[in-house]
Design an enzyme around this catalytic site. Sequence first.
Site, PDB file in Angstrom:
ATOM      1  N   ASN A  11     -21.304  -1.003  10.786  1.00  0.00           N
ATOM      2  CA  ASN A  11     -21.452  -1.396   9.383  1.00  0.00           C
ATOM      3  C   ASN A  11     -22.215  -0.289   8.670  1.00  0.00           C
ATOM      4  O   ASN A  11     -23.421  -0.153   8.842  1.00  0.00           O
ATOM      5  CB  ASN A  11     -22.221  -2.728   9.306  1.00  0.00           C
ATOM      6  CG  ASN A  11     -22.536  -3.129   7.874  1.00  0.00           C
ATOM      7  OD1 ASN A  11     -21.954  -2.596   6.930  1.00  0.00           O
ATOM      8  ND2 ASN A  11     -23.458  -4.062   7.713  1.00  0.00           N
ATOM      9  N   LYS A  13     -22.835  -0.075   5.623  1.00  0.00           N
ATOM     10  CA  LYS A  13     -23.546  -0.607   4.443  1.00  0.00           C
ATOM     11  C   LYS A  13     -23.268   0.285   3.232  1.00  0.00           C
ATOM     12  O   LYS A  13     -22.203   0.884   3.145  1.00  0.00           O
ATOM     13  CB  LYS A  13     -25.054  -0.732   4.717  1.00  0.00           C
ATOM     14  CG  LYS A  13     -25.360  -1.403   6.050  1.00  0.00           C
ATOM     15  CD  LYS A  13     -26.770  -1.877   6.119  1.00  0.00           C
ATOM     16  CE  LYS A  13     -27.099  -2.272   7.543  1.00  0.00           C
ATOM     17  NZ  LYS A  13     -28.169  -3.232   7.625  1.00  0.00           N
ATOM     18  N   HIS A  96     -22.741 -11.552   5.726  1.00  0.00           N
ATOM     19  CA  HIS A  96     -23.853 -10.711   6.197  1.00  0.00           C
ATOM     20  C   HIS A  96     -25.129 -11.168   5.492  1.00  0.00           C
ATOM     21  O   HIS A  96     -25.101 -11.545   4.324  1.00  0.00           O
ATOM     22  CB  HIS A  96     -23.562  -9.236   5.883  1.00  0.00           C
ATOM     23  CG  HIS A  96     -24.492  -8.295   6.577  1.00  0.00           C
ATOM     24  ND1 HIS A  96     -25.794  -8.094   6.133  1.00  0.00           N
ATOM     25  CD2 HIS A  96     -24.343  -7.523   7.675  1.00  0.00           C
ATOM     26  CE1 HIS A  96     -26.384  -7.227   6.945  1.00  0.00           C
ATOM     27  NE2 HIS A  96     -25.532  -6.876   7.890  1.00  0.00           N
ATOM     28  N   GLU A  98     -27.494  -9.624   4.236  1.00  0.00           N
ATOM     29  CA  GLU A  98     -27.822  -8.897   2.999  1.00  0.00           C
ATOM     30  C   GLU A  98     -27.027  -9.457   1.826  1.00  0.00           C
ATOM     31  O   GLU A  98     -27.496  -9.441   0.687  1.00  0.00           O
ATOM     32  CB  GLU A  98     -27.567  -7.395   3.204  1.00  0.00           C
ATOM     33  CG  GLU A  98     -28.631  -6.786   4.117  1.00  0.00           C
ATOM     34  CD  GLU A  98     -28.204  -5.536   4.860  1.00  0.00           C
ATOM     35  OE1 GLU A  98     -27.160  -4.943   4.502  1.00  0.00           O
ATOM     36  OE2 GLU A  98     -28.904  -5.157   5.810  1.00  0.00           O
ATOM     37  N   GLU A 166     -26.782 -12.311  14.100  1.00  0.00           N
ATOM     38  CA  GLU A 166     -27.681 -11.280  13.583  1.00  0.00           C
ATOM     39  C   GLU A 166     -28.962 -11.923  13.042  1.00  0.00           C
ATOM     40  O   GLU A 166     -28.993 -12.348  11.881  1.00  0.00           O
ATOM     41  CB  GLU A 166     -26.999 -10.519  12.445  1.00  0.00           C
ATOM     42  CG  GLU A 166     -25.753  -9.766  12.845  1.00  0.00           C
ATOM     43  CD  GLU A 166     -25.557  -8.535  11.980  1.00  0.00           C
ATOM     44  OE1 GLU A 166     -25.352  -7.460  12.542  1.00  0.00           O
ATOM     45  OE2 GLU A 166     -25.639  -8.651  10.747  1.00  0.00           O
ATOM     46  N   GLY A 172     -32.235  -3.825  10.621  1.00  0.00           N
ATOM     47  CA  GLY A 172     -32.824  -2.663   9.965  1.00  0.00           C
ATOM     48  C   GLY A 172     -34.331  -2.542  10.134  1.00  0.00           C
ATOM     49  O   GLY A 172     -34.985  -1.784   9.426  1.00  0.00           O
ATOM     50  N   SER A 212     -30.753  -3.994  14.823  1.00  0.00           N
ATOM     51  CA  SER A 212     -31.467  -2.848  15.400  1.00  0.00           C
ATOM     52  C   SER A 212     -30.922  -2.433  16.766  1.00  0.00           C
ATOM     53  O   SER A 212     -31.687  -2.043  17.661  1.00  0.00           O
ATOM     54  CB  SER A 212     -32.970  -3.130  15.472  1.00  0.00           C
ATOM     55  OG  SER A 212     -33.502  -3.273  14.160  1.00  0.00           O
TER      56      SER A 212
HETATM   57  C1  PEP Z   1     -26.167  -4.766  10.280  1.00  0.00           C
HETATM   58  O1  PEP Z   1     -26.093  -4.148   9.242  1.00  0.00           O
HETATM   59  O2  PEP Z   1     -25.393  -5.702  10.493  1.00  0.00           O
HETATM   60  C2  PEP Z   1     -27.203  -4.393  11.246  1.00  0.00           C
HETATM   61  C3  PEP Z   1     -27.282  -5.070  12.369  1.00  0.00           C
HETATM   62  O3  PEP Z   1     -28.018  -3.355  10.905  1.00  0.00           O
HETATM   63  P1  PEP Z   1     -29.021  -2.544  11.900  1.00  0.00           P
HETATM   64  O4  PEP Z   1     -28.223  -2.216  13.135  1.00  0.00           O
HETATM   65  O5  PEP Z   1     -29.405  -1.323  11.115  1.00  0.00           O
HETATM   66  O6  PEP Z   1     -30.147  -3.443  12.212  1.00  0.00           O
END
Ligand code: PEP
Length: 254
Positions: A11, A13, A96, A98, A166, A172, A212
């Site tokens: 992803n 983003k 997601h 976000e 997640e 992040g 992460s």
């Molecule tokens: C994500 O954007 O779904 C995500 C898991 O980000 P990160 O790996 O940066 O934590």
Amino acid sequence: MAMRIPLIAGNWKMNTTLAEASVLVTEMREGLERIEGVEKVLCPPFLSLSLVRELLQGLSIKVGAQNMHFEEKGAYTGEISPLMLKELCDFVILGHSERREHFKETDQMVNEKVKAALAAGLTPILCVGERLEEREAGRAEEVVVRQGRAALQGIESPQRMVIAYEPVWAIGTGRAETGEGANATIGIIRDMMARLYSEGIAQGIRILYGGSVTAANVAEFIRQPEIDGALVGGASLKAEEFLSIVAQTVAIKK
Ligand code: PEP
């Protein structure tokens, strides 16, 4: 037991200009193509979908979007529809955290989107996960099950779907869940699928961990029996690291 093909999705983003997307794909595509036995999906911003698709022409690497509207067309200024995406990609990330947090997406909107994606022939990557305060209140399980059930309302055939667990506090932040913890929650999501549908469907559906994930910790997740791959944010923007994540996944799951 059903054989689930592992999946690693990147992803990106809101990162990469067209020029940067081109560099990133060019850096990783040959290496990714050489790795077999895992499904690889790149999810760039909408504006790069066409370019990334072109750069991956003839290769096994798939393209995904990061969001979409649920209507096919109409007066929704600034939005992108499932039909538009279908011309450019196979996957779409939905729900997601976000999107839920910054754009106020509700469980009901996510449900509309999942239904629309499936109807259009896209594969939704449905994200569920608890916030830190929910976890600290001992409500993680309840939250992921509520989000999952809500997103699946009215869906009779979820087989093509992918689910990504997640935990919001892990996204992040550099503070990943443990492999065992993620495995346990994903097991709960799989049980929910068995209760909503059937044991066969639950065993066939792919459930990823996200939050992460890096080349240094991916093995801890992939070793777990319930975890079928990863949704990778930050680390998917570094060609070498993303390649390592994909390569380790195959090495462990084969
Ligand atoms: C994500 O954007 O779904 C995500 C898991 O980000 P990160 O790996 O940066 O934590």
